[in-house]
Design a protein around this motif. Structure first.
Motif, PDB file in Angstrom:
ATOM      1  N   VAL A   4      -7.220   0.955  12.262  1.00 26.34           N
ATOM      2  CA  VAL A   4      -6.953   2.186  12.993  1.00 26.34           C
ATOM      3  C   VAL A   4      -6.673   3.287  11.979  1.00 26.34           C
ATOM      4  N   SER A   5      -6.828   4.515  12.416  1.00 24.35           N
ATOM      5  CA  SER A   5      -6.545   5.652  11.540  1.00 24.35           C
ATOM      6  C   SER A   5      -5.091   5.630  11.098  1.00 24.35           C
ATOM      7  N   PHE A   6      -4.881   5.898   9.835  1.00 26.56           N
ATOM      8  CA  PHE A   6      -3.537   5.985   9.262  1.00 26.56           C
ATOM      9  C   PHE A   6      -2.841   7.188   9.872  1.00 26.56           C
ATOM     10  N   SER A   7      -1.572   7.017  10.246  1.00 27.92           N
ATOM     11  CA  SER A   7      -0.812   8.103  10.866  1.00 27.92           C
ATOM     12  C   SER A   7       0.491   8.339  10.106  1.00 27.92           C
ATOM     13  N   GLN A   8       1.153   9.404  10.434  1.00 28.04           N
ATOM     14  CA  GLN A   8       2.446   9.732   9.824  1.00 28.04           C
ATOM     15  C   GLN A   8       3.444   8.579  10.010  1.00 28.04           C
ATOM     16  N   GLU A   9       3.366   7.893  11.134  1.00 29.38           N
ATOM     17  CA  GLU A   9       4.279   6.770  11.398  1.00 29.38           C
ATOM     18  C   GLU A   9       4.070   5.605  10.432  1.00 29.38           C
ATOM     19  N   ASP A  10       2.903   5.557   9.814  1.00 25.07           N
ATOM     20  CA  ASP A  10       2.592   4.479   8.870  1.00 25.07           C
ATOM     21  C   ASP A  10       3.068   4.780   7.453  1.00 25.07           C
ATOM     22  N   MET A  11       3.436   6.015   7.193  1.00 29.03           N
ATOM     23  CA  MET A  11       3.727   6.441   5.829  1.00 29.03           C
ATOM     24  C   MET A  11       4.884   5.670   5.196  1.00 29.03           C
ATOM     25  N   ASP A  12       5.994   5.523   5.891  1.00 35.73           N
ATOM     26  CA  ASP A  12       7.138   4.813   5.320  1.00 35.73           C
ATOM     27  C   ASP A  12       6.809   3.352   5.027  1.00 35.73           C
ATOM     28  N   VAL A  13       6.000   2.749   5.891  1.00 33.51           N
ATOM     29  CA  VAL A  13       5.592   1.352   5.672  1.00 33.51           C
ATOM     30  C   VAL A  13       4.807   1.245   4.369  1.00 33.51           C
ATOM     31  N   LEU A  14       3.827   2.118   4.184  1.00 29.28           N
ATOM     32  CA  LEU A  14       3.027   2.095   2.961  1.00 29.28           C
ATOM     33  C   LEU A  14       3.891   2.361   1.735  1.00 29.28           C
ATOM     34  N   LEU A  15       4.791   3.328   1.817  1.00 34.03           N
ATOM     35  CA  LEU A  15       5.668   3.630   0.680  1.00 34.03           C
ATOM     36  C   LEU A  15       6.511   2.419   0.300  1.00 34.03           C
ATOM     37  N   ASN A  16       6.969   1.657   1.271  1.00 31.07           N
ATOM     38  CA  ASN A  16       7.766   0.450   0.992  1.00 31.07           C
ATOM     39  C   ASN A  16       6.933  -0.672   0.389  1.00 31.07           C
ATOM     40  N   TRP A  17       5.657  -0.720   0.715  1.00 30.56           N
ATOM     41  CA  TRP A  17       4.792  -1.762   0.164  1.00 30.56           C
ATOM     42  C   TRP A  17       4.574  -1.573  -1.335  1.00 30.56           C
ATOM     43  N   VAL A  18       4.517  -0.332  -1.785  1.00 28.70           N
ATOM     44  CA  VAL A  18       4.231  -0.050  -3.198  1.00 28.70           C
ATOM     45  C   VAL A  18       5.563   0.039  -3.937  1.00 28.70           C
ATOM     46  N   HIS A  19       6.066  -1.117  -4.368  1.00 24.77           N
ATOM     47  CA  HIS A  19       7.452  -1.252  -4.819  1.00 24.77           C
ATOM     48  C   HIS A  19       7.641  -1.388  -6.329  1.00 24.77           C
ATOM     49  N   SER A  20       6.551  -1.309  -7.112  1.00 25.11           N
ATOM     50  CA  SER A  20       6.704  -1.422  -8.564  1.00 25.11           C
ATOM     51  C   SER A  20       5.638  -0.583  -9.261  1.00 25.11           C
ATOM     52  N   PRO A  21       5.907  -0.185 -10.503  1.00 24.93           N
ATOM     53  CA  PRO A  21       4.898   0.578 -11.251  1.00 24.93           C
ATOM     54  C   PRO A  21       3.590  -0.196 -11.426  1.00 24.93           C
ATOM     55  N   GLU A  22       3.693  -1.513 -11.663  1.00 23.99           N
ATOM     56  CA  GLU A  22       2.492  -2.332 -11.857  1.00 23.99           C
ATOM     57  C   GLU A  22       1.654  -2.388 -10.585  1.00 23.99           C
ATOM     58  N   LEU A  23       2.315  -2.610  -9.432  1.00 19.49           N
ATOM     59  CA  LEU A  23       1.585  -2.664  -8.167  1.00 19.49           C
ATOM     60  C   LEU A  23       0.989  -1.296  -7.850  1.00 19.49           C
ATOM     61  N   ASN A  24       1.725  -0.240  -8.127  1.00 17.21           N
ATOM     62  CA  ASN A  24       1.216   1.110  -7.900  1.00 17.21           C
ATOM     63  C   ASN A  24      -0.069   1.329  -8.697  1.00 17.21           C
ATOM     64  N   HIS A  25      -0.090   0.900  -9.954  1.00 15.88           N
ATOM     65  CA  HIS A  25      -1.273   1.088 -10.796  1.00 15.88           C
ATOM     66  C   HIS A  25      -2.417   0.176 -10.350  1.00 15.88           C
ATOM     67  N   LEU A  26      -2.094  -1.046  -9.988  1.00 17.27           N
ATOM     68  CA  LEU A  26      -3.118  -1.975  -9.511  1.00 17.27           C
ATOM     69  C   LEU A  26      -3.762  -1.442  -8.241  1.00 17.27           C
TER      70      LEU A  26
END
Length: 161
Positions: A4-26
């Motif tokens: 489904v299309s990404f929405s504003q309600e999904d933003m916090d979930v995505l931000l929590n998933w990217v929890h380290s510099p290595e994962l962010n770069h990957l």
């Protein structure tokens, strides 16, 4: 499962998933700096070439994926992420990519798909290869968040028969 299309309600979930510099770069290469925040993400998502989507099933979010328009007929799969570590290795990534391929073909009239994956990300690479993507270029020398040198593999898949 469905995309489904990404929405504003999904933003916090995505931000929590990217929890380290290595994962962010990957996940994003050098597109975002860590820590990922709403400002960076919002500025990226307003780009008209970006089609952001989230993988849903029974109200639960499992992953994030983008289709980036390079031309009228060529799109790039970008920022592919299965969020929770407990959801990885269960086929959700493959299903999400399959759905994104179908969306690109049927909704965006894409004829070609491209992507970039880091060579050491073997699980992702195997997934893409099993779906028909082929490496067309290998480029070493990307410096990761932890200072390591990573090699990028550029892959493509033709969607027209």
């Amino acid at each position: 499962m469905r995309l489904v299309s990404f929405s504003q309600e999904d933003m916090d979930v995505l931000l929590n998933w990217v929890h380290s510099p290595e994962l962010n770069h990957l996940w994003s290469g050098d597109r975002f700096t860590f820590p990922l925040d709403k400002y960076q993400l919002s500025n990226h998502l307003i780009c008209e070439e970006v089609t952001p989507m989230i993988l849903h099933e029974n109200g639960q979010r499992f992953g994030y994926i983008e289709l980036f328009r390079e031309s009228a007929t060529t799109y790039r799969l970008c920022r592919v992420l299965i969020g929770e570590p407990s959801s990885r290795g269960k086929g959700h990534g493959r299903r999400m990519v399959e759905l994104a391929i179908e969306h690109a073909r049927t909704q965006l009239n894409a004829e070609n798909l491209k992507l970039t994956v880091f060579e050491h990300n073997r699980q992702a690479r195997r997934c893409y290869e099993s779906l028909g993507f082929e490496v067309y270029e290998r480029k070493p020398g990307f410096v990761a968040a932890n200072g390591e040198s990573w090699t990028a593999l550029y892959m493509k898949k033709v969607l027209t028969a």
